[in-house]
Motif scaffolding. Structure first.
Motif, PDB file in Angstrom:
ATOM      1  N   HIS A 191     -19.676  54.347 -46.571  1.00  0.00           N
ATOM      2  CA  HIS A 191     -19.967  55.662 -46.280  1.00  0.00           C
ATOM      3  C   HIS A 191     -18.885  56.107 -45.339  1.00  0.00           C
ATOM      4  CE1 HIS A 191     -21.257  53.046 -42.926  1.00  0.00           C
ATOM      5  NE2 HIS A 191     -20.979  54.030 -42.243  1.00  0.00           N
ATOM      6  N   VAL A 192     -19.125  57.512 -45.412  1.00  0.00           N
ATOM      7  CA  VAL A 192     -18.242  58.493 -44.413  1.00  0.00           C
ATOM      8  C   VAL A 192     -19.265  59.100 -43.220  1.00  0.00           C
ATOM      9  CG1 VAL A 192     -16.464  58.787 -46.216  1.00  0.00           C
ATOM     10  CG2 VAL A 192     -18.434  60.174 -45.982  1.00  0.00           C
ATOM     11  N   ILE A 193     -18.600  59.473 -42.284  1.00  0.00           N
ATOM     12  CA  ILE A 193     -19.444  60.161 -41.356  1.00  0.00           C
ATOM     13  C   ILE A 193     -18.734  61.768 -41.397  1.00  0.00           C
ATOM     14  CG2 ILE A 193     -19.633  60.499 -38.536  1.00  0.00           C
ATOM     15  CD1 ILE A 193     -21.034  58.274 -39.765  1.00  0.00           C
ATOM     16  N   TYR A 201     -23.307  63.376 -39.429  1.00  0.00           N
ATOM     17  CA  TYR A 201     -24.175  63.323 -40.854  1.00  0.00           C
ATOM     18  C   TYR A 201     -23.349  62.216 -41.530  1.00  0.00           C
ATOM     19  CZ  TYR A 201     -26.344  67.767 -40.124  1.00  0.00           C
ATOM     20  OH  TYR A 201     -27.238  68.622 -39.420  1.00  0.00           O
ATOM     21  N   TRP A 202     -23.993  61.534 -42.162  1.00  0.00           N
ATOM     22  CA  TRP A 202     -23.454  60.414 -43.199  1.00  0.00           C
ATOM     23  C   TRP A 202     -23.916  60.250 -44.625  1.00  0.00           C
ATOM     24  CZ3 TRP A 202     -25.492  55.916 -45.324  1.00  0.00           C
ATOM     25  CH2 TRP A 202     -26.905  55.740 -44.894  1.00  0.00           C
ATOM     26  N   PHE A 203     -23.159  59.673 -45.580  1.00  0.00           N
ATOM     27  CA  PHE A 203     -23.715  59.368 -46.619  1.00  0.00           C
ATOM     28  C   PHE A 203     -22.651  58.551 -47.457  1.00  0.00           C
ATOM     29  CE2 PHE A 203     -21.718  63.538 -47.241  1.00  0.00           C
ATOM     30  CZ  PHE A 203     -20.643  63.223 -48.263  1.00  0.00           C
ATOM     31  N   ASP A 204     -23.114  57.603 -48.321  1.00  0.00           N
ATOM     32  CA  ASP A 204     -22.342  56.811 -49.180  1.00  0.00           C
ATOM     33  C   ASP A 204     -21.214  57.626 -50.161  1.00  0.00           C
ATOM     34  OD1 ASP A 204     -23.237  54.182 -48.043  1.00  0.00           O
ATOM     35  OD2 ASP A 204     -24.948  54.462 -49.567  1.00  0.00           O
ATOM     36  N   VAL A 205     -20.069  57.235 -50.351  1.00  0.00           N
ATOM     37  CA  VAL A 205     -19.043  57.718 -51.393  1.00  0.00           C
ATOM     38  C   VAL A 205     -18.444  56.691 -52.214  1.00  0.00           C
ATOM     39  CG1 VAL A 205     -18.280  59.499 -49.656  1.00  0.00           C
ATOM     40  CG2 VAL A 205     -17.438  57.366 -49.584  1.00  0.00           C
ATOM     41  N   LEU A 206     -19.021  55.298 -51.914  1.00  0.00           N
ATOM     42  CA  LEU A 206     -18.436  54.218 -52.831  1.00  0.00           C
ATOM     43  C   LEU A 206     -19.580  53.442 -53.159  1.00  0.00           C
ATOM     44  CD1 LEU A 206     -15.517  52.693 -50.984  1.00  0.00           C
ATOM     45  CD2 LEU A 206     -15.172  54.396 -53.068  1.00  0.00           C
ATOM     46  N   LYS A 277     -23.226  51.733 -34.670  1.00  0.00           N
ATOM     47  CA  LYS A 277     -22.842  50.716 -35.575  1.00  0.00           C
ATOM     48  C   LYS A 277     -22.455  51.506 -37.114  1.00  0.00           C
ATOM     49  CE  LYS A 277     -22.323  46.969 -34.758  1.00  0.00           C
ATOM     50  NZ  LYS A 277     -21.415  46.499 -33.846  1.00  0.00           N
ATOM     51  N   LEU A 278     -23.446  52.440 -37.255  1.00  0.00           N
ATOM     52  CA  LEU A 278     -23.018  53.127 -38.537  1.00  0.00           C
ATOM     53  C   LEU A 278     -21.794  53.743 -38.526  1.00  0.00           C
ATOM     54  CD1 LEU A 278     -24.837  53.374 -41.197  1.00  0.00           C
ATOM     55  CD2 LEU A 278     -25.329  55.576 -40.172  1.00  0.00           C
ATOM     56  N   ILE A 279     -21.414  54.597 -37.209  1.00  0.00           N
ATOM     57  CA  ILE A 279     -20.043  55.244 -37.286  1.00  0.00           C
ATOM     58  C   ILE A 279     -18.989  54.118 -37.125  1.00  0.00           C
ATOM     59  CG2 ILE A 279     -18.650  56.580 -35.642  1.00  0.00           C
ATOM     60  CD1 ILE A 279     -21.448  57.820 -34.740  1.00  0.00           C
ATOM     61  N   ASP A 280     -19.206  53.021 -36.503  1.00  0.00           N
ATOM     62  CA  ASP A 280     -18.272  51.875 -36.178  1.00  0.00           C
ATOM     63  C   ASP A 280     -17.563  51.452 -37.597  1.00  0.00           C
ATOM     64  OD1 ASP A 280     -18.124  52.202 -33.719  1.00  0.00           O
ATOM     65  OD2 ASP A 280     -19.489  50.470 -33.315  1.00  0.00           O
ATOM     66  N   SER A 281     -18.568  51.494 -38.528  1.00  0.00           N
ATOM     67  CA  SER A 281     -18.207  50.608 -39.871  1.00  0.00           C
ATOM     68  C   SER A 281     -18.187  51.817 -40.868  1.00  0.00           C
ATOM     69  CB  SER A 281     -19.644  49.953 -40.220  1.00  0.00           C
ATOM     70  OG  SER A 281     -20.687  50.710 -40.399  1.00  0.00           O
ATOM     71  N   ALA A 282     -17.939  52.979 -40.702  1.00  0.00           N
ATOM     72  CA  ALA A 282     -17.596  53.989 -41.724  1.00  0.00           C
ATOM     73  C   ALA A 282     -16.288  53.889 -42.226  1.00  0.00           C
ATOM     74  CB  ALA A 282     -18.167  55.416 -41.020  1.00  0.00           C
ATOM     75  N   LEU A 283     -15.874  54.564 -43.282  1.00  0.00           N
ATOM     76  CA  LEU A 283     -14.867  54.489 -43.804  1.00  0.00           C
ATOM     77  C   LEU A 283     -13.714  55.282 -43.109  1.00  0.00           C
ATOM     78  CD1 LEU A 283     -15.525  54.759 -47.684  1.00  0.00           C
ATOM     79  CD2 LEU A 283     -14.343  52.738 -46.908  1.00  0.00           C
ATOM     80  N   PHE A 284     -14.210  56.560 -42.685  1.00  0.00           N
ATOM     81  CA  PHE A 284     -13.456  57.394 -41.801  1.00  0.00           C
ATOM     82  C   PHE A 284     -14.364  58.514 -41.622  1.00  0.00           C
ATOM     83  CE2 PHE A 284     -12.862  58.663 -46.351  1.00  0.00           C
ATOM     84  CZ  PHE A 284     -12.927  59.954 -46.394  1.00  0.00           C
ATOM     85  N   VAL A 285     -13.824  59.206 -40.757  1.00  0.00           N
ATOM     86  CA  VAL A 285     -14.494  60.358 -40.074  1.00  0.00           C
ATOM     87  C   VAL A 285     -14.008  61.781 -40.652  1.00  0.00           C
ATOM     88  CG1 VAL A 285     -15.487  61.847 -37.952  1.00  0.00           C
ATOM     89  CG2 VAL A 285     -15.257  59.169 -38.195  1.00  0.00           C
ATOM     90  N   ILE A 286     -14.940  62.467 -41.062  1.00  0.00           N
ATOM     91  CA  ILE A 286     -14.438  64.028 -41.632  1.00  0.00           C
ATOM     92  C   ILE A 286     -15.074  64.938 -40.517  1.00  0.00           C
ATOM     93  CG2 ILE A 286     -14.677  65.759 -43.352  1.00  0.00           C
ATOM     94  CD1 ILE A 286     -15.625  63.382 -45.502  1.00  0.00           C
ATOM     95  N   CYS A 287     -13.941  65.600 -39.999  1.00  0.00           N
ATOM     96  CA  CYS A 287     -14.262  66.738 -38.786  1.00  0.00           C
ATOM     97  C   CYS A 287     -14.203  67.934 -39.476  1.00  0.00           C
ATOM     98  CB  CYS A 287     -13.129  66.745 -37.878  1.00  0.00           C
ATOM     99  SG  CYS A 287     -13.271  64.824 -36.854  1.00  0.00           S
TER     100      CYS A 287
END
Length: 708
Positions: A191-193, A201-206, A277-287
């Motif tokens: 997922h990404v943030i 916000y977050w959602f899965d991308v893979l 924990k959701l942010i820590d594990s995200a693939l990357f952050v989109i600002c």
């Protein structure tokens, strides 16, 4: 992926005497004769040699054991991680660099803002979607082990270990009773943030097979637009009492951030901890930044990419809550991870956490995704790419305006049993402690940003092609000499200069320190300002200086430098001998602190896909100089804590021009080198170069006693 199966050679540990000889050679041009004589005596003393020999031997044994237990490692790996992870100050301006990508010519211009399917957000959404789709392809290659290996000129394959730490990684502050941060990497992250106006916000991308869920930019655009619309809807309904800039915590010192995380961990409500924990594990952050930068605002854009802008609104009547007096882009960041930043008018770049990856690794990412995102325009014309979501649009732009992401369960189409493809908002539980902590974090980052200034230079007179064909030297070596000329012209002395050399030709190689100040560079700079020197002299000494710089660069790239070896031995002493052996005298000598006080910290990340590249100074009285050398231009971003930054950059530009004059003019014997040389000004001949006169700020030739 070949690089995962075939290990590169191990990073070599140079012979001890070779390292000491190089150390003395690098420090000599920075000292006067008396200081250097003392340093040589200390470095070559029997006590120093004996103690270093013990540490060197222990380092060899350590590396030999590592080769057996962890063959993909290097002797510098853990020590290098520790140097970053034990750093306690804010990573903003001190650790994280930024890359700014060139604009995308296929998505329109700033004149198009307000038009398109997403109104004023169209350019931003389209640029973001294209880049993210390309990034997902890149991640897929990494995880499927099909990423083509990096190679240097000549065909040698580089170590690819850093790519495993590029995505899903996060810098985690120390836990209770811990001394350093951790670099955590989640290899199963999918997922990404997304950050917009400080909201998460977050959602899965893979999917579970690391295949991109979204295969075309259009499929992703609806998600991004729905996020923006959701935030704007909440703003209209005055819900911002709950909208706090939680990302500002990552701008704090590690100790403060650690205490806040510990407080969140022990809270009775686990919501905030789950969010972290959701942010820590995200693939990357989109600002997604709600601000646009015009072409004449490059310095403000560079600041926003590196540390964020800080704008303080003191009219409390316009504020809904006290936190809203701060409104800069520094609140729309999460500095502990890789961040993709996109402005409202589609300027794009990366800000990255530096512990696990060096610039070369992120440059490969930037190069590949920029190229792919540009080619996607042509690909859409020439190929009919199957769209697995063609009949499953999430919502139309009109629908998204009325789309509430907190109550979207009926629209939450899951293409895989455990995948969330509709954006979910992270809701934070805020109490008085967190609210006051956010306030203090926000004021501290605002203070920090205000202490720095940034100046950009887009030099378009010439670039690498001209340097190689006319000046006959390495473009990087030449540019390093220009920095020396400009600094000497401004301050009349030479200071410790650092440039990283990539050592990825070795397994888990990181960097080695190129030291740009040499006896040859000092001679060249001094002769440039010598009224009795000829242009032939200056050309000759430029060649010698560049040749020496290139030689040092090659040695460092082969792991034959001095800084990393000496640093590793000091780490060995600290780890195993601190209580039994005295510290070798070299580490207490002023020469050691001098070599590690990088007044000019420089780095070259050259690729046509980059518009700019930069970082903060590494010393309080220093300059951070990031530069991009292209075929026909050179871009430079200089930062400092309000030194003579604008003046310094103008001198860099004039130094570039002056060297063109040195190679391009035919001086007459009666010419004076600078205005004011003749006793009778009325008889004064034309100057050889207005640029050189500019370099000396209009003053006459001066000769200073240079001791460093």
């Amino acid at each position: 992926m070949t690089e995962h199966r075939t290990l590169n050679k191990r990073l070599p540990i140079p012979p001890l005497q070779d390292t000491l000889d190089r150390f003395l050679a690098r420090i000599e041009p920075l000292q006067d004769e008396r200081q250097n004589k003392r340093t040589r005596k200390i470095v070559n003393s029997p006590e120093n040699i004996d103690l270093l020999t013990t540490l060197h031997q222990r380092l060899l044994e350590y590396d030999e054991n590592l080769a057996k237990l962890k063959p993909e490692s290097s002797f510098i790996e853990q020590f290098w991680y520790d140097s970053y992870l034990e750093y306690d100050a804010s990573v903003v301006l001190n650790v994280n660099p930024f890359f700014q990508l060139q604009d995308d010519p296929t998505i329109g211009t700033e004149a198009d803002i307000g038009s398109g399917p997403y109104g004023e957000h169209t350019l931003q959404i389209k640029r973001t979607s294209k880049l993210v789709i390309s990034i997902l392809k890149f991640i897929k290659q990494i995880r499927h082990k099909t990423l083509k290996p990096d190679k240097v000129r000549g065909g040698a394959t580089l170590s690819m270990d850093q790519y495993e730490k590029l995505f899903g990684s996060s810098r985690i502050p120390p836990g209770p009773n811990e001394e350093s941060c951790h670099l955590q990497t989640d290899e199963t992250s999918h997922h990404v943030i997304i950050l917009y106006k400080s909201q998460f916000y977050w959602f899965d991308v893979l999917d579970v097979n690391n295949e991109p869920i979204f295969e075309t930019p259009e499929e992703l655009e609806w998600n991004l637009y729905s996020i923006i619309m959701d935030v704007e809807k909440q703003k209209r309904h005055h819900d911002s009492i709950d909208e706090v800039p939680f990302g500002v915590f990552t701008t704090e010192s590690r100790r403060v951030w650690s205490n806040i995380r510990d407080y969140i961990f022990h809270a009775s409500d686990a919501t905030n901890w789950k969010n972290l924990k959701l942010i820590d594990s995200a693939l990357f952050v989109i600002c997604l930044d709600d601000v646009a930068f015009n072409d004449d605002e490059e310095e403000e854009l560079a600041k926003s990419m590196l540390c964020g802008t800080s704008k303080v609104q003191l009219d409390l009547k316009k504020s809904i809550v006290p936190l809203n007096i701060q409104s800069g882009t520094c609140l729309n960041r999460w500095y502990d991870k890789l961040q993709l930043i996109i402005t409202k008018n589609a300027k794009a770049g990366f800000n990255f956490e530096h512990t696990g990856v060096d610039g070369h690794t992120v440059l490969r990412l930037a190069t590949d995704i920029y190229t792919d995102s540009i080619l996607s325009f042509a690909r859409n014309i020439t190929k009919n790419v199957p769209d697995i979501f063609a009949s499953k649009k999430l919502c139309s732009p009109e629908d998204c305006k009325n789309f509430d992401l907190n109550h979207h369960h009926s629209l939450d189409v899951k293409y895989n049993a455990n995948l969330i493809t509709i954006p979910r908002k992270l809701e934070w539980k805020i109490d008085k402690f967190l609210l006051s902590s956010l306030h203090f974090a926000e004021t501290r980052i605002s203070d920090l940003i205000s202490q720095y200034e940034f100046v950009t230079l887009d030099f378009e007179k010439y670039g690498a092609t001209h340097i190689k064909s006319i000046f006959k030297c390495s473009p990087d070596a030449f540019t390093q000499q220009i920095f020396q000329v400009a600094y000497y012209a401004l301050y009349g002395k030479f200071e410790t200069t650092y440039e990283p050399a990539m050592t990825k030709i070795f397994q888990n190689g990181r960097t080695e320190a190129i030291r740009s100040v040499t006896p040859q560079s000092k001679k060249f700079v001094k002769f440039l300002f010598d009224r009795n020197a000829t242009d032939e002299d200056r050309q000759k000494f430029l060649q010698e200086s560049c040749k020496e710089h290139s030689k040092i660069t090659r040695e460092c790239s082969m792991g034959l430098g001095q800084d990393r070896h000496l640093y590793a031995m000091k780490c060995v002493w600290n780890e195993w001998y601190k209580d039994t052996l005295p510290l070798p005298p070299i580490y207490n000598d002023r020469s050691w602190s001098l070599l590690n006080t990088n007044v000019l910290s420089t780095s070259n990340c050259g690729n046509p896909c980059l518009k700019n590249f930069g970082f903060g100074p590494v010393t309080a009285n220093g300059f951070g100089i990031g530069y991009v050398i292209r075929d026909n231009s050179i871009s430079v971003v200089v930062s400092s804590r309000h030194r003579q930054t604008h003046r310094f950059v103008s001198l860099i530009e004039k130094s570039f021009l002056e060297m063109d004059h040195v190679y391009g003019r035919n001086p007459q014997p009666e010419e004076n080198y600078l205005i004011g040389m003749r006793e009778n000004p009325s008889q004064m001949a034309p100057t050889k170069s207005e640029d050189l006169r500019f370099l000396l700020s209009g003053y006459d030739y001066f000769d200073v006693s240079v001791s460093g």
